[in-house]
Design a protein around this motif. Structure first.
Motif: not given
Length: 376
Positions: A354-376
């Motif tokens: 749910g809403h707390d996923a960004f604090l708990v589901d680090i692997p999925n959020y890391s892939r999304a955020i890390g991939g985005f930042l790496a492309a900048l």
């Protein structure tokens, strides 16, 4: 080994007076923040994080404070927000009691805590205070990226609207362009629970009371339980607790006492929180979240408000199980930013947290955020 507490917080003095959106001003106010990594000579690698309602500026550990931060798995060398590349700043919201000026702070005009004499607080005020840290505290003209999580995502939208041209890219995490009725209703009940606790005493409780002092423990406990219920999904509640009952010796020996494990879990969670966050600060920030509406900047139209934001790229992340900030609100942000001319990546996750996923589901959020930042 020393067990002395260590603190990496720094403080930026806000201009005095610091005018507030809904009237009034603060004098001698300050904002707490922490940083990681190194600012480049060109000052073009700064990444600012704006937080949810209750977190401090301590988003990750550092040599100055090695204790784990609230987003420890996301920030650091080689992590999604790589401190070898980015100069990371996390600001504690104005109005929060984690170092920034707030209702629990001393009013220099009276020498006593502000309590309910604190000016009405909006997320625009939070955004403006964060901007002061970045521009005048750290001398950064333009952020490489602005990251906003939950309430901080709304503050981030305000930041970009109020300070055009100062943000190059944006990561929007589990947030909304305005509070919807369900979220307002929940936060209203949380505030009511605090206000109706006799120990709240019209906001005049013992701010630094030890156990036993006048303090709205019951109201804060109920408010936190309501929040925790909405931060997770029914899927996760079912998976974690089902209908498992407490062992007989764990049950309360009183009428209608706790019988199920989920009740005990909520109680333990609330007890850990109650004395760690000031009740009046909770009220002010909660109401600020309800008041925020980006449609105010578009003649009452949310999409028109979003179209006023000028950035190059954005990543918008939402979770299908989030009942507090529904996925369709993330889609609305993505569509609005794209219509404004930004190149937008939209990621819809199916995490059960749910809403707390960004604090708990680090692997999925890391892939999304890390991939985005790496492309900048």
């Amino acid at each position: 080994m020393s067990t002395e507490a260590r603190d990496a917080r720094r403080y930026h003095a806000l201009p005095s007076p610091f005018a507030m959106k809904r009237g009034g001003a603060l004098h001698g106010a300050r904002v707490a923040y922490e940083t990681w990594g190194r600012l480049s000579e060109a000052r073009d690698n700064a990444l600012l994080i704006l937080t949810g309602l209750s977190p401090s500026a301590h988003a990750a550990s550092s040599p100055e404070d090695p204790s784990p931060g609230w987003w420890e798995g996301m920030i650091g060398p080689g992590k999604a927000i790589d401190t070898h590349r980015w100069f990371v700043i996390c600001v504690n919201s104005l109005g929060s009691d984690k170092g920034s000026t707030c209702p629990a702070s001393v009013d220099p005009a009276t020498g006593r805590p502000y309590r309910l004499s604190f000016p009405e607080l909006t997320l625009e005020d939070v955004a403006n205070a964060a901007f002061e840290v970045v521009r005048h505290g750290l001398g950064i003209e333009r952020l490489a990226c602005l990251v906003g999580c939950s309430m901080g995502g709304m503050s981030a939208l305000a930041y970009m609207l109020l300070h055009p041209g100062t943000v190059r890219t944006h990561v929007s995490v589990d947030t909304a362009p305005q509070a919807q009725p369900f979220a307002i209703a929940i936060r209203s009940l949380q505030r009511e629970a605090i206000r109706l606790d006799p120990q709240w005493n019209g906001g005049d409780y013992d701010i630094h009371a030890a156990d036993g002092g006048r303090y709205p423990d019951i109201g804060m406990s109920i408010a936190r339980k309501l929040g925790v219920i909405t931060y997770r999904s029914a899927m996760e509640w079912n998976g974690r607790f089902a209908r498992i009952r407490l062992d007989p010796e764990q049950r309360e020996d009183e009428p209608f006492g706790f019988e199920f494990q989920v009740e005990s879990y909520l109680q333990a969670h609330a007890q850990r929180f109650v004395r760690t966050f000031d009740p009046n600060c909770y009220l002010y920030l909660s109401r600020a979240s309800d008041w925020f509406d980006i449609g105010e900047y578009g003649g009452g139209d949310v999409m028109a408000g979003l179209r006023r934001i000028r950035i190059e790229r954005a990543l918008v992340i939402g979770v299908s199980t989030d009942i507090l900030f529904p996925l369709e609100q993330q889609e609305q942000i993505a569509t609005g930013l794209e219509a404004a001319g930004a190149r937008v990546d939209f990621v819809a996750l199916d995490s059960p947290q749910g809403h707390d996923a960004f604090l708990v589901d680090i692997p999925n959020y890391s892939r999304a955020i890390g991939g985005f930042l790496a492309a900048l």
